[in-house]
Design a protein around this motif. Structure first.
Motif, PDB file in Angstrom:
ATOM      1  N   GLY A  16       0.898  -1.342  -0.036  1.00  0.00           N
ATOM      2  CA  GLY A  16       0.167  -0.066   0.012  1.00  0.00           C
ATOM      3  C   GLY A  16       0.884   1.268  -0.053  1.00  0.00           C
ATOM      4  N   ALA A  17       2.046   1.071  -0.123  1.00  0.00           N
ATOM      5  CA  ALA A  17       2.798   2.457   0.101  1.00  0.00           C
ATOM      6  C   ALA A  17       2.957   3.121  -1.419  1.00  0.00           C
ATOM      7  N   GLY A  18       2.628   2.294  -2.350  1.00  0.00           N
ATOM      8  CA  GLY A  18       2.554   2.962  -3.725  1.00  0.00           C
ATOM      9  C   GLY A  18       3.526   2.507  -4.804  1.00  0.00           C
ATOM     10  N   LYS A  19       4.108   1.348  -4.458  1.00  0.00           N
ATOM     11  CA  LYS A  19       5.225   0.950  -5.510  1.00  0.00           C
ATOM     12  C   LYS A  19       4.609   0.803  -7.078  1.00  0.00           C
ATOM     13  N   SER A  20       3.410   0.088  -6.897  1.00  0.00           N
ATOM     14  CA  SER A  20       2.750  -0.171  -8.393  1.00  0.00           C
ATOM     15  C   SER A  20       2.553   1.063  -9.063  1.00  0.00           C
ATOM     16  N   SER A  21       1.934   2.135  -8.109  1.00  0.00           N
ATOM     17  CA  SER A  21       1.565   3.248  -8.583  1.00  0.00           C
ATOM     18  C   SER A  21       2.618   4.186  -8.980  1.00  0.00           C
ATOM     19  N   ILE A  32      -4.145   5.268 -11.073  1.00  0.00           N
ATOM     20  CA  ILE A  32      -5.352   4.464 -10.663  1.00  0.00           C
ATOM     21  C   ILE A  32      -5.549   4.534  -9.146  1.00  0.00           C
ATOM     22  N   GLU A  33      -6.737   5.299  -8.729  1.00  0.00           N
ATOM     23  CA  GLU A  33      -7.346   5.618  -7.912  1.00  0.00           C
ATOM     24  C   GLU A  33      -7.271   4.184  -6.656  1.00  0.00           C
ATOM     25  N   GLN A  35      -5.873   1.012  -7.077  1.00  0.00           N
ATOM     26  CA  GLN A  35      -4.720   0.120  -7.821  1.00  0.00           C
ATOM     27  C   GLN A  35      -4.838  -1.266  -7.146  1.00  0.00           C
ATOM     28  N   ASN A 129       6.249   8.597  -0.500  1.00  0.00           N
ATOM     29  CA  ASN A 129       5.365   8.522  -1.438  1.00  0.00           C
ATOM     30  C   ASN A 129       4.156   9.155  -0.733  1.00  0.00           C
ATOM     31  N   LYS A 130       2.928   9.629  -1.669  1.00  0.00           N
ATOM     32  CA  LYS A 130       1.866  10.012  -1.311  1.00  0.00           C
ATOM     33  C   LYS A 130       2.020  11.597  -0.736  1.00  0.00           C
ATOM     34  N   ASP A 132       1.466  13.978  -1.720  1.00  0.00           N
ATOM     35  CA  ASP A 132       0.205  15.066  -1.971  1.00  0.00           C
ATOM     36  C   ASP A 132      -0.659  15.088  -0.668  1.00  0.00           C
ATOM     37  N   SER A 159       5.066  11.671  -5.296  1.00  0.00           N
ATOM     38  CA  SER A 159       3.308  11.570  -5.382  1.00  0.00           C
ATOM     39  C   SER A 159       3.172  10.867  -6.920  1.00  0.00           C
ATOM     40  N   ALA A 160       2.857   9.467  -6.759  1.00  0.00           N
ATOM     41  CA  ALA A 160       2.379   8.916  -7.875  1.00  0.00           C
ATOM     42  C   ALA A 160       1.133   9.633  -8.400  1.00  0.00           C
ATOM     43  N   LYS A 161       0.189  10.145  -7.511  1.00  0.00           N
ATOM     44  CA  LYS A 161      -1.050  10.635  -7.874  1.00  0.00           C
ATOM     45  C   LYS A 161      -0.822  11.995  -8.862  1.00  0.00           C
TER      46      LYS A 161
HETATM   47  P1  GDP Z   1       1.760  -0.844  -3.452  1.00  0.00           P
HETATM   48  O1  GDP Z   1       1.187  -2.186  -2.724  1.00  0.00           O
HETATM   49  O2  GDP Z   1       3.067  -0.536  -2.708  1.00  0.00           O
HETATM   50  O3  GDP Z   1       2.025  -1.454  -4.812  1.00  0.00           O
HETATM   51  O4  GDP Z   1       0.765   0.062  -3.617  1.00  0.00           O
HETATM   52  P2  GDP Z   1      -0.224   0.596  -4.754  1.00  0.00           P
HETATM   53  O5  GDP Z   1       0.439   1.237  -5.787  1.00  0.00           O
HETATM   54  O6  GDP Z   1      -0.992  -0.444  -4.927  1.00  0.00           O
HETATM   55  O7  GDP Z   1      -1.189   1.709  -3.984  1.00  0.00           O
HETATM   56  C1  GDP Z   1      -1.908   1.497  -2.728  1.00  0.00           C
HETATM   57  C2  GDP Z   1      -3.012   2.791  -2.673  1.00  0.00           C
HETATM   58  O8  GDP Z   1      -2.488   3.946  -2.504  1.00  0.00           O
HETATM   59  C3  GDP Z   1      -3.962   2.779  -4.021  1.00  0.00           C
HETATM   60  O9  GDP Z   1      -5.089   2.972  -3.814  1.00  0.00           O
HETATM   61  C4  GDP Z   1      -3.199   3.780  -4.781  1.00  0.00           C
HETATM   62  O10 GDP Z   1      -4.243   4.593  -5.564  1.00  0.00           O
HETATM   63  C5  GDP Z   1      -2.910   4.912  -3.783  1.00  0.00           C
HETATM   64  N1  GDP Z   1      -1.892   5.700  -3.931  1.00  0.00           N
HETATM   65  C6  GDP Z   1      -0.469   5.361  -4.585  1.00  0.00           C
HETATM   66  N2  GDP Z   1       0.507   6.429  -4.489  1.00  0.00           N
HETATM   67  C7  GDP Z   1      -0.339   7.434  -4.215  1.00  0.00           C
HETATM   68  C8  GDP Z   1       0.056   8.728  -3.893  1.00  0.00           C
HETATM   69  O11 GDP Z   1       1.245   9.149  -4.642  1.00  0.00           O
HETATM   70  N3  GDP Z   1      -1.087   9.574  -3.736  1.00  0.00           N
HETATM   71  C9  GDP Z   1      -2.162   9.301  -3.215  1.00  0.00           C
HETATM   72  N4  GDP Z   1      -2.973  10.158  -2.354  1.00  0.00           N
HETATM   73  N5  GDP Z   1      -2.502   8.031  -3.141  1.00  0.00           N
HETATM   74  C10 GDP Z   1      -1.694   7.056  -3.831  1.00  0.00           C
END
Ligand code: GDP
Ligand code: MG
Length: 180
Positions: A16-21, A32-33, A35, A129-130, A132, A159-161
């Motif tokens: 959930g940290a945002g690696k894939s994003s 993608i909101e 993901q 990350n995040k 924003d 911020s991936a967003k």
């Molecule tokens: P992973 O498990 O590390 O791969 O994390 P994901 O990429 O699946 O992201 C987990 C959640 O965080 C998803 O709902 C994304 O939309 C959200 N997310 C990822 N990056 C960001 C960001 O930079 N900002 C915000 N607000 N949400 C993010």
């Protein structure tokens, strides 16, 4: 002369940290909101031109779940670079005894593991990350900067967003790889 560099890069960090994003933003320019969670690991590639070099990243996006931990060495073995990702807004319970949040603690564990088992010349980037989600910030940038400096990583809040610092972090890695 132009150098062509193939660089294996691994993304590590808590679920959930945002690696894939971050990868999706870097490779496809998308966000993608909702993901979906990564299962096992996913592979991407992207090429960047820096100075006199072309760096082709071969990117392994790992899952982050503890149950996949034993697979991680497959992805970081032989990697030229790693991006260790945490969520600056992570709501996890404070970890005893440091009071730091779970996502950042997890990132530090990955740094330790890479320092112990990874390629010693690996370029390591720490992505807060995040960025924003300023109102929800739980991890201060200042302390992280000190930690990064002490551990030979470079640090950026991303911020991936909004795409803030996403290309920049990969570009900085490419630059460092092209200089060795
Ligand atoms: P992973 O498990 O590390 O791969 O994390 P994901 O990429 O699946 O992201 C987990 C959640 O965080 C998803 O709902 C994304 O939309 C959200 N997310 C990822 N990056 C960001 C960001 O930079 N900002 C915000 N607000 N949400 C993010
Ligand atoms: Mg993922």
């Amino acid at each position: 002369a132009n150098k062509n560099i193939n660089a294996k890069l691994v993304l590590l960090g808590d679920v959930g940290a945002g690696k894939s994003s971050l990868v999706l933003r870097f490779v496809k320019g998308q966000f993608i909101e909702f993901q979906e969670s990564t299962i096992g690991a996913a592979f991407f590639s992207q090429t960047l031109a820096v100075n006199d070099a072309t760096v082709k990243f071969e990117i392994w996006d790992t899952a982050g779940q503890e149950r996949y931990h034993s697979l991680a060495p497959m992805y970081y073995r032989g990697a030229a670079a790693a991006v260790i990702v945490y969520d600056i807004s992570n709501q996890g319970l404070p970890c005893f005894p440091t009071g730091q949040k779970a996502s950042f603690e997890r990132a530090k564990k990955w740094v330790q593991e890479l320092q112990a088992q990874g390629n010693p010349n690996m370029v390591m980037a720490l992505a807060g990350n995040k960025a924003d989600l300023l109102d929800a910030r739980k991890v201060a940038a200042e302390a992280t900067q000190v930690y990064a400096q002490e551990n030979g990583l470079f640090f950026m809040e991303t911020s991936a967003k909004t795409a803030t610092n996403v290309n920049d972090i990969f570009y900085e890695i490419a630059k460092r790889l092209s200089q060795v």
